[in-house]
Write a protein that holds these residues in place. Sequence first.
Motif, PDB file in Angstrom:
ATOM      1  N   VAL A   1      66.662 111.779 -54.690  1.00  0.00           N
ATOM      2  CA  VAL A   1      66.740 112.573 -55.921  1.00  0.00           C
ATOM      3  C   VAL A   1      66.025 111.859 -57.067  1.00  0.00           C
ATOM      4  CG1 VAL A   1      68.346 113.436 -57.672  1.00  0.00           C
ATOM      5  CG2 VAL A   1      68.825 113.822 -55.259  1.00  0.00           C
ATOM      6  N   SER A   2      66.200 110.548 -57.181  1.00  0.00           N
ATOM      7  CA  SER A   2      65.547 109.814 -58.282  1.00  0.00           C
ATOM      8  C   SER A   2      64.023 109.823 -58.135  1.00  0.00           C
ATOM      9  CB  SER A   2      66.069 108.382 -58.366  1.00  0.00           C
ATOM     10  OG  SER A   2      65.617 107.612 -57.285  1.00  0.00           O
TER      11      SER A   2
ATOM     12  N   LYS B   1      69.508 120.419 -62.514  1.00  0.00           N
ATOM     13  CA  LYS B   1      70.110 119.167 -62.959  1.00  0.00           C
ATOM     14  C   LYS B   1      71.090 118.685 -61.882  1.00  0.00           C
ATOM     15  CE  LYS B   1      73.632 117.878 -66.013  1.00  0.00           C
ATOM     16  NZ  LYS B   1      74.463 118.198 -67.145  1.00  0.00           N
TER      17      LYS B   1
ATOM     18  N   PHE C   1      69.908 113.662 -63.103  1.00  0.00           N
ATOM     19  CA  PHE C   1      68.497 113.699 -62.741  1.00  0.00           C
ATOM     20  C   PHE C   1      68.018 115.140 -62.900  1.00  0.00           C
ATOM     21  CE2 PHE C   1      70.478 110.320 -60.317  1.00  0.00           C
ATOM     22  CZ  PHE C   1      69.617 109.261 -60.504  1.00  0.00           C
ATOM     23  N   LYS C   2      66.973 115.344 -63.688  1.00  0.00           N
ATOM     24  CA  LYS C   2      66.411 116.684 -63.847  1.00  0.00           C
ATOM     25  C   LYS C   2      65.276 116.821 -62.841  1.00  0.00           C
ATOM     26  CE  LYS C   2      66.270 118.943 -67.823  1.00  0.00           C
ATOM     27  NZ  LYS C   2      65.866 119.267 -69.201  1.00  0.00           N
ATOM     28  N   THR C   3      65.421 117.751 -61.900  1.00  0.00           N
ATOM     29  CA  THR C   3      64.434 117.961 -60.841  1.00  0.00           C
ATOM     30  C   THR C   3      64.012 119.425 -60.806  1.00  0.00           C
ATOM     31  OG1 THR C   3      66.066 118.487 -59.133  1.00  0.00           O
ATOM     32  CG2 THR C   3      65.547 116.158 -59.453  1.00  0.00           C
ATOM     33  N   ASP C   4      63.123 119.752 -59.881  1.00  0.00           N
ATOM     34  CA  ASP C   4      62.711 121.149 -59.694  1.00  0.00           C
ATOM     35  C   ASP C   4      63.888 122.002 -59.214  1.00  0.00           C
ATOM     36  OD1 ASP C   4      60.115 120.557 -60.448  1.00  0.00           O
ATOM     37  OD2 ASP C   4      59.443 120.205 -58.385  1.00  0.00           O
ATOM     38  N   ARG C   5      64.849 121.400 -58.561  1.00  0.00           N
ATOM     39  CA  ARG C   5      66.022 122.127 -58.052  1.00  0.00           C
ATOM     40  C   ARG C   5      67.088 122.320 -59.123  1.00  0.00           C
ATOM     41  NH1 ARG C   5      67.763 118.654 -53.130  1.00  0.00           N
ATOM     42  NH2 ARG C   5      69.656 119.808 -53.546  1.00  0.00           N
TER      43      ARG C   5
ATOM     44  N   ALA D   1      62.290 112.253 -56.936  1.00  0.00           N
ATOM     45  CA  ALA D   1      61.827 113.604 -57.267  1.00  0.00           C
ATOM     46  C   ALA D   1      62.141 113.982 -58.713  1.00  0.00           C
ATOM     47  CB  ALA D   1      62.477 114.614 -56.320  1.00  0.00           C
ATOM     48  N   ALA D   2      62.831 113.116 -59.449  1.00  0.00           N
ATOM     49  CA  ALA D   2      63.283 113.454 -60.799  1.00  0.00           C
ATOM     50  C   ALA D   2      62.156 113.389 -61.811  1.00  0.00           C
ATOM     51  CB  ALA D   2      64.405 112.516 -61.216  1.00  0.00           C
ATOM     52  N   LYS D   3      62.178 114.356 -62.725  1.00  0.00           N
ATOM     53  CA  LYS D   3      61.240 114.370 -63.843  1.00  0.00           C
ATOM     54  C   LYS D   3      61.832 113.606 -65.028  1.00  0.00           C
ATOM     55  CE  LYS D   3      59.574 118.909 -62.515  1.00  0.00           C
ATOM     56  NZ  LYS D   3      59.543 120.318 -62.866  1.00  0.00           N
TER      57      LYS D   3
END
Length: 138
Positions: A61-62, A84, A78-82, A64-66
């Motif tokens: 997850v980290s 929060k 973690f803010k991701t495409d999927r 892939a996180a923005k």
Amino acid sequence: MTSGSKKYAADGFTYLEMLLSLMTAALIMAVMPNVMILFQGLTLHEDHYDTDIFMLDIIEVSNAAKEIGAEGKSEINFKTDRGKISYSYSSGRIIKSIDSAGFVTLMFNIDSFVITETKETIALQLKGAADETLIFKK
């Protein structure tokens, strides 16, 4: 039929078969206490598979996180495409949640979950069944 031969019935045990089966049973019963003592003396290694699953999950997850952030000292986000993805601590467990909808318990037997935030990093320190420290760059 000839006069000197007798036919016996095929059912039942002969005396020799009975002695062999009793001897086998006695041998098994004599060896069994030693086998039980041997198995009681073995110690099993504790495996913490939940630690491995948690580590693989949070690293994935980290990566892939923005954006990475912390809410106080009890939750890392973690803010991701999927959406929060949050990891929080509650009653000795680490819980994962996506967009605050539902949750999955990833780890048990955690004594402390400490988040330390600086300008450049967020450190997550776990104590308990697993003693781990993770450092994430913002």
